[in-house]
Design an enzyme around this catalytic site. Sequence first.
Site, PDB file in Angstrom:
ATOM      1  N   GLY A  22      -5.899   5.811   6.265  1.00  0.00           N
ATOM      2  CA  GLY A  22      -4.676   6.227   5.583  1.00  0.00           C
ATOM      3  C   GLY A  22      -4.433   7.711   5.766  1.00  0.00           C
ATOM      4  O   GLY A  22      -5.376   8.511   5.807  1.00  0.00           O
ATOM      5  N   GLY A  26      -4.083  -5.365   9.665  1.00  0.00           N
ATOM      6  CA  GLY A  26      -4.356  -4.450  10.759  1.00  0.00           C
ATOM      7  C   GLY A  26      -5.791  -4.633  11.208  1.00  0.00           C
ATOM      8  O   GLY A  26      -6.374  -5.709  11.071  1.00  0.00           O
ATOM      9  N   ILE A  66      -9.320  -2.981  -1.392  1.00  0.00           N
ATOM     10  CA  ILE A  66     -10.114  -2.011  -0.636  1.00  0.00           C
ATOM     11  C   ILE A  66      -9.171  -1.087   0.153  1.00  0.00           C
ATOM     12  O   ILE A  66      -9.592  -0.444   1.107  1.00  0.00           O
ATOM     13  CB  ILE A  66     -11.121  -2.718   0.309  1.00  0.00           C
ATOM     14  CG1 ILE A  66     -10.479  -3.838   1.126  1.00  0.00           C
ATOM     15  CG2 ILE A  66     -12.264  -3.285  -0.510  1.00  0.00           C
ATOM     16  CD1 ILE A  66      -9.753  -3.425   2.330  1.00  0.00           C
ATOM     17  N   ARG A  68      -5.664   1.131  -1.150  1.00  0.00           N
ATOM     18  CA  ARG A  68      -5.363   2.338  -1.916  1.00  0.00           C
ATOM     19  C   ARG A  68      -4.972   1.939  -3.331  1.00  0.00           C
ATOM     20  O   ARG A  68      -4.304   0.924  -3.546  1.00  0.00           O
ATOM     21  CB  ARG A  68      -4.221   3.145  -1.263  1.00  0.00           C
ATOM     22  CG  ARG A  68      -4.603   3.853   0.030  1.00  0.00           C
ATOM     23  CD  ARG A  68      -5.592   4.979  -0.212  1.00  0.00           C
ATOM     24  NE  ARG A  68      -5.889   5.766   0.978  1.00  0.00           N
ATOM     25  CZ  ARG A  68      -6.893   5.524   1.806  1.00  0.00           C
ATOM     26  NH1 ARG A  68      -7.695   4.492   1.588  1.00  0.00           N
ATOM     27  NH2 ARG A  68      -7.106   6.315   2.847  1.00  0.00           N
ATOM     28  N   HIS A  97     -14.616   4.001  -4.453  1.00  0.00           N
ATOM     29  CA  HIS A  97     -14.010   4.295  -3.152  1.00  0.00           C
ATOM     30  C   HIS A  97     -15.099   4.571  -2.105  1.00  0.00           C
ATOM     31  O   HIS A  97     -15.156   5.637  -1.494  1.00  0.00           O
ATOM     32  CB  HIS A  97     -13.048   5.474  -3.249  1.00  0.00           C
ATOM     33  CG  HIS A  97     -12.028   5.478  -2.149  1.00  0.00           C
ATOM     34  ND1 HIS A  97     -10.771   6.047  -2.295  1.00  0.00           N
ATOM     35  CD2 HIS A  97     -12.061   4.987  -0.878  1.00  0.00           C
ATOM     36  CE1 HIS A  97     -10.083   5.902  -1.159  1.00  0.00           C
ATOM     37  NE2 HIS A  97     -10.855   5.267  -0.293  1.00  0.00           N
ATOM     38  N   GLY A 126     -15.712   2.319   0.536  1.00  0.00           N
ATOM     39  CA  GLY A 126     -15.533   1.460   1.703  1.00  0.00           C
ATOM     40  C   GLY A 126     -15.878   2.153   3.006  1.00  0.00           C
ATOM     41  O   GLY A 126     -16.477   1.555   3.904  1.00  0.00           O
TER      42      GLY A 126
END
Length: 332
Positions: A92, A166, A246, A248, A295, A297
Amino acid sequence: MASIDGLSAEDTGARADASSGPHDVWLPIPPDEIDGLPEGLNYVHWDAGPDYPADPARCVFYTAPYMKGAEPSVRPLPLMRNVRVVQTLTAGVEHMLPGLPQMPAGARLCNARGLHDASTAELALTLILASLRGVPDFVRGQDAGEWRAGFRPALADKSVLIVGYGSIGRAIEERLTPFECARVTRIARTARDTVRGPVLPLSELSALLPDADVVVLATPLTAETHGLVGRDFLARMKDGALLVNIARGGIVDTKALLAELESGRLRAALDVTDPEPLPPAHPLWHAPGVLITPHVGGPSSAFLPRAKRLLREQLALFADGEPLRNVIATAD
């Protein structure tokens, strides 16, 4: 302003000329720890410290610090009047978009597509299995010295809906395959066919939600997806379904999710939250049926070698004047 996607090779390529003009490369990893960096560029290390390692005006390739927040990552951009590439180590890039108008015309913003696929997909599967099989309750039982036996849901024979197909979404499906799910349904912004089956458009999401036992959010945070998982979305999920995020935190309306969790109708496994970090007194911490990880991941043992490989490959393309990978936007 910026133009998004659809960039030509002429737009995405850039030649580094070390013989004249600025040619500094700022890296959040010490350059002597990255083998095979192309010659002809001057590498400096900066990881969001208070002092800059060199004159920002000489920087042509800037890799934003990883997991340091938006403010320090964007801070040097107004001074980088010769920067040609801004590279993130995240999939991101929403934290860097506010700096795009401060970049010189023609500068590219590139993300780290592919870098976190394996690690994030591993965590997604971990959250699904841990939530379904009741692992958090077993850990609490262990802490209390209690033997909490009983039946728990399995992933086998469940229907899974992946929202955002994606590279991370594909990696999640690859890891779901051995678990004998009844069905995996793929949703993305636009429809397409893949070797695993069709990817359905976001417009069909509402109709698909009532049939999913597990809904996994793996979509980027954009204007279109901000608050996507709100009251109506959650109301369409079936009783007892599990929401896994997983992606945002801003994709989910936290207030609406809290209402569903507190009613006991839905469960959730969240690696990201809104707000983030989650304040100590926030009610989401203690909502029934929720598993929260901070957070994590991306940050795993897989990160560093893959980050080094990405930077080595991108800088080789940059030095040779070849089209860069993962261009998300270009400054006007």
